[in-house]
Design a protein around this motif. Structure first.
Motif, PDB file in Angstrom:
ATOM      1  N   ILE A  22     -12.355  72.766  -1.403  1.00  0.00           N
ATOM      2  CA  ILE A  22     -12.792  74.068  -1.891  1.00  0.00           C
ATOM      3  C   ILE A  22     -12.280  74.254  -3.311  1.00  0.00           C
ATOM      4  N   HIS A  23     -13.209  74.559  -4.229  1.00  0.00           N
ATOM      5  CA  HIS A  23     -12.865  74.771  -5.633  1.00  0.00           C
ATOM      6  C   HIS A  23     -13.352  76.146  -6.067  1.00  0.00           C
ATOM      7  N   PRO A  24     -12.454  77.133  -6.168  1.00  0.00           N
ATOM      8  CA  PRO A  24     -12.859  78.439  -6.707  1.00  0.00           C
ATOM      9  C   PRO A  24     -13.221  78.306  -8.184  1.00  0.00           C
ATOM     10  N   ARG A  25     -14.051  79.222  -8.662  1.00  0.00           N
ATOM     11  CA  ARG A  25     -14.402  79.229 -10.088  1.00  0.00           C
ATOM     12  C   ARG A  25     -14.698  80.647 -10.541  1.00  0.00           C
ATOM     13  N   ILE A  26     -14.545  80.871 -11.835  1.00  0.00           N
ATOM     14  CA  ILE A  26     -14.892  82.149 -12.462  1.00  0.00           C
ATOM     15  C   ILE A  26     -15.745  81.849 -13.691  1.00  0.00           C
ATOM     16  N   GLU A  27     -16.660  82.780 -14.011  1.00  0.00           N
ATOM     17  CA  GLU A  27     -17.452  82.580 -15.219  1.00  0.00           C
ATOM     18  C   GLU A  27     -17.956  83.901 -15.782  1.00  0.00           C
ATOM     19  N   VAL A  28     -18.167  83.893 -17.079  1.00  0.00           N
ATOM     20  CA  VAL A  28     -18.778  85.024 -17.784  1.00  0.00           C
ATOM     21  C   VAL A  28     -19.947  84.471 -18.594  1.00  0.00           C
ATOM     22  N   ALA A  29     -20.962  85.318 -18.763  1.00  0.00           N
ATOM     23  CA  ALA A  29     -22.161  84.829 -19.444  1.00  0.00           C
ATOM     24  C   ALA A  29     -22.908  85.972 -20.109  1.00  0.00           C
ATOM     25  N   GLY A  30     -23.715  85.605 -21.078  1.00  0.00           N
ATOM     26  CA  GLY A  30     -24.697  86.516 -21.628  1.00  0.00           C
ATOM     27  C   GLY A  30     -25.944  86.423 -20.760  1.00  0.00           C
ATOM     28  N   LEU A 157     -13.102  73.223 -17.620  1.00  0.00           N
ATOM     29  CA  LEU A 157     -13.980  74.183 -18.305  1.00  0.00           C
ATOM     30  C   LEU A 157     -15.426  73.695 -18.232  1.00  0.00           C
ATOM     31  N   TYR A 158     -16.355  74.640 -18.145  1.00  0.00           N
ATOM     32  CA  TYR A 158     -17.759  74.227 -18.110  1.00  0.00           C
ATOM     33  C   TYR A 158     -18.646  75.219 -18.852  1.00  0.00           C
ATOM     34  N   LEU A 159     -19.805  74.722 -19.251  1.00  0.00           N
ATOM     35  CA  LEU A 159     -20.869  75.513 -19.864  1.00  0.00           C
ATOM     36  C   LEU A 159     -22.024  75.501 -18.874  1.00  0.00           C
ATOM     37  N   ARG A 160     -22.545  76.695 -18.516  1.00  0.00           N
ATOM     38  CA  ARG A 160     -23.636  76.783 -17.537  1.00  0.00           C
ATOM     39  C   ARG A 160     -24.824  77.519 -18.148  1.00  0.00           C
ATOM     40  N   VAL A 161     -26.020  77.004 -17.916  1.00  0.00           N
ATOM     41  CA  VAL A 161     -27.271  77.677 -18.264  1.00  0.00           C
ATOM     42  C   VAL A 161     -28.084  77.805 -16.984  1.00  0.00           C
ATOM     43  N   ALA A 180     -43.003  95.283 -10.116  1.00  0.00           N
ATOM     44  CA  ALA A 180     -41.997  95.074 -11.155  1.00  0.00           C
ATOM     45  C   ALA A 180     -40.934  94.158 -10.562  1.00  0.00           C
ATOM     46  N   LYS A 181     -40.697  93.027 -11.222  1.00  0.00           N
ATOM     47  CA  LYS A 181     -39.720  92.051 -10.740  1.00  0.00           C
ATOM     48  C   LYS A 181     -38.755  91.701 -11.858  1.00  0.00           C
ATOM     49  N   ASN A 182     -37.487  91.513 -11.480  1.00  0.00           N
ATOM     50  CA  ASN A 182     -36.455  91.146 -12.446  1.00  0.00           C
ATOM     51  C   ASN A 182     -36.466  89.645 -12.692  1.00  0.00           C
ATOM     52  N   THR A 183     -36.357  89.270 -13.954  1.00  0.00           N
ATOM     53  CA  THR A 183     -36.245  87.870 -14.341  1.00  0.00           C
ATOM     54  C   THR A 183     -35.216  87.787 -15.450  1.00  0.00           C
ATOM     55  N   SER A 184     -34.347  86.786 -15.389  1.00  0.00           N
ATOM     56  CA  SER A 184     -33.349  86.654 -16.449  1.00  0.00           C
ATOM     57  C   SER A 184     -32.976  85.197 -16.687  1.00  0.00           C
ATOM     58  N   PHE A 185     -32.422  84.983 -17.857  1.00  0.00           N
ATOM     59  CA  PHE A 185     -31.917  83.688 -18.292  1.00  0.00           C
ATOM     60  C   PHE A 185     -30.482  83.921 -18.726  1.00  0.00           C
ATOM     61  N   PHE A 186     -29.571  83.033 -18.383  1.00  0.00           N
ATOM     62  CA  PHE A 186     -28.176  83.246 -18.778  1.00  0.00           C
ATOM     63  C   PHE A 186     -27.530  81.979 -19.317  1.00  0.00           C
ATOM     64  N   VAL A 187     -26.556  82.181 -20.196  1.00  0.00           N
ATOM     65  CA  VAL A 187     -25.752  81.117 -20.764  1.00  0.00           C
ATOM     66  C   VAL A 187     -24.317  81.591 -20.722  1.00  0.00           C
ATOM     67  N   GLY A 188     -23.424  80.783 -20.142  1.00  0.00           N
ATOM     68  CA  GLY A 188     -22.047  81.238 -20.027  1.00  0.00           C
ATOM     69  C   GLY A 188     -21.051  80.103 -19.933  1.00  0.00           C
ATOM     70  N   VAL A 189     -19.794  80.506 -19.891  1.00  0.00           N
ATOM     71  CA  VAL A 189     -18.687  79.557 -19.763  1.00  0.00           C
ATOM     72  C   VAL A 189     -17.877  79.923 -18.530  1.00  0.00           C
ATOM     73  N   GLY A 190     -17.210  78.920 -17.965  1.00  0.00           N
ATOM     74  CA  GLY A 190     -16.431  79.177 -16.766  1.00  0.00           C
ATOM     75  C   GLY A 190     -15.269  78.217 -16.632  1.00  0.00           C
ATOM     76  N   TYR A 191     -14.486  78.485 -15.604  1.00  0.00           N
ATOM     77  CA  TYR A 191     -13.313  77.645 -15.297  1.00  0.00           C
ATOM     78  C   TYR A 191     -13.362  77.321 -13.813  1.00  0.00           C
ATOM     79  N   ARG A 192     -13.271  76.054 -13.492  1.00  0.00           N
ATOM     80  CA  ARG A 192     -13.307  75.570 -12.105  1.00  0.00           C
ATOM     81  C   ARG A 192     -11.901  75.130 -11.710  1.00  0.00           C
ATOM     82  N   PHE A 193     -11.326  75.776 -10.716  1.00  0.00           N
ATOM     83  CA  PHE A 193      -9.953  75.478 -10.294  1.00  0.00           C
ATOM     84  C   PHE A 193      -9.896  74.205  -9.462  1.00  0.00           C
TER      85      PHE A 193
END
Length: 193
Positions: A22-30, A157-161, A180-193
Motif C-alpha cells: 500500500i502506497h499512500p499519495r497526495i497531489e495538487v493540480a490545476g 515525486l511525480y507529474l500527472r496529467v 449539461a455535463k462536467n468535463t475537465s483536464f488537469f495537470v499536477g504534481v504529487g508525492y507517493r509515499f
C-alpha cells in the motif's frame, strides 16, 4: 465443510493483505474545466469557455499483482465554465475516484503509470452566478465521471496529467431534454509515499 471453506477464505484473505503493498499519495493540480451543454435537439451550445480551477487529492495505491494496483481516493475539484454572459461559474465537488492502474518501473528511480476508472462526486457548493446552483436545485448534487491519467515519477515525486469526462446530466430539471455535463483536464504534481 463450511468451517473448512471459511478457513480457506480467511487464509487467502490474510495472505493477500500481508502481501499487498500500500502506497499512500497526495497531489495538487490545476483543473481546467468546461461544461458541455446541449439543447433538446442534441446541438452543442456555444459560448461556454474553459475555466481554470484547483484540484487536491489523497489516494492509496493497493498492489494487486506485479505492476497492477487499485487506487481509491478522495478529491476536491473545481468544475464549471465561463458562461456566455462572461460570468464564471465555479462548481465545487468532493469526489471518490476508484482507479485501476498499471506501473512500469524503468529504473531504480524512474517509473511511469497509467490509471483509468469511475469517479463518484457530490457537489458541495457553487459560486459566480449570485446563487448556489446546488441549493436552489438548478443542478443535481451527484455526478459520475470516467477518468484517465498518466504519471511520470522520479523517486517519490511525480507529474500527472489526466481528464475527467462527465457521464451524468447535472441539470436537476432538464428542460426539453437539455443536458449539461462536467468535463475537465488537469495537470499536477504529487508525492507517493
Amino acid at each position: 465443510m463450511k468451517k473448512l471453506f471459511f478457513a480457506a477464505v480467511a487464509l487467502a484473505t490474510a495472505t493477500f493483505v500481508a502481501q499487498a503493498q500500500i502506497h499512500p499519495r497526495i497531489e495538487v493540480a490545476g483543473n481546467f474545466a468546461k461544461r458541455s451543454v446541449t439543447d433538446s435537439k442534441g446541438d452543442t451550445q456555444s459560448g461556454y469557455k474553459m475555466r481554470p480551477g484547483f484540484r487536491a487529492s489523497v489516494a492509496a495505491e493497493i498492489g494487486l499483482a506485479a505492476g497492477l494496483y487499485i487506487a481509491p481516493g478522495i478529491t476536491f475539484r473545481q468544475e464549471g465554465s465561463k458562461l456566455p454572459s462572461n460570468k464564471s461559474e465555479a462548481l465545487n465537488y468532493l469526489s471518490v475516484p476508484v482507479d485501476l492502474g498499471i506501473r512500469a518501473q524503468l529504473d531504480d528511480k524512474l517509473a511511469v503509470s497509467v490509471e483509468v476508472g469511475p469517479s463518484f462526486a457530490y457537489g458541495v457548493s457553487s459560486s459566480g452566478t449570485g446563487e448556489d446552483a446546488f441549493k436552489t436545485k438548478k443542478l443535481g448534487r451527484f455526478d459520475v465521471s470516467l477518468n484517465a491519467s498518466a504519471a511520470l515519477e522520479y523517486s517519490k515525486l511525480y507529474l500527472r496529467v489526466g481528464t475527467d469526462i462527465g457521464v451524468v446530466n447535472t441539470l436537476r430539471d432538464a428542460v426539453q431534454k437539455a443536458t449539461a455535463k462536467n468535463t475537465s483536464f488537469f495537470v499536477g504534481v504529487g508525492y507517493r509515499f
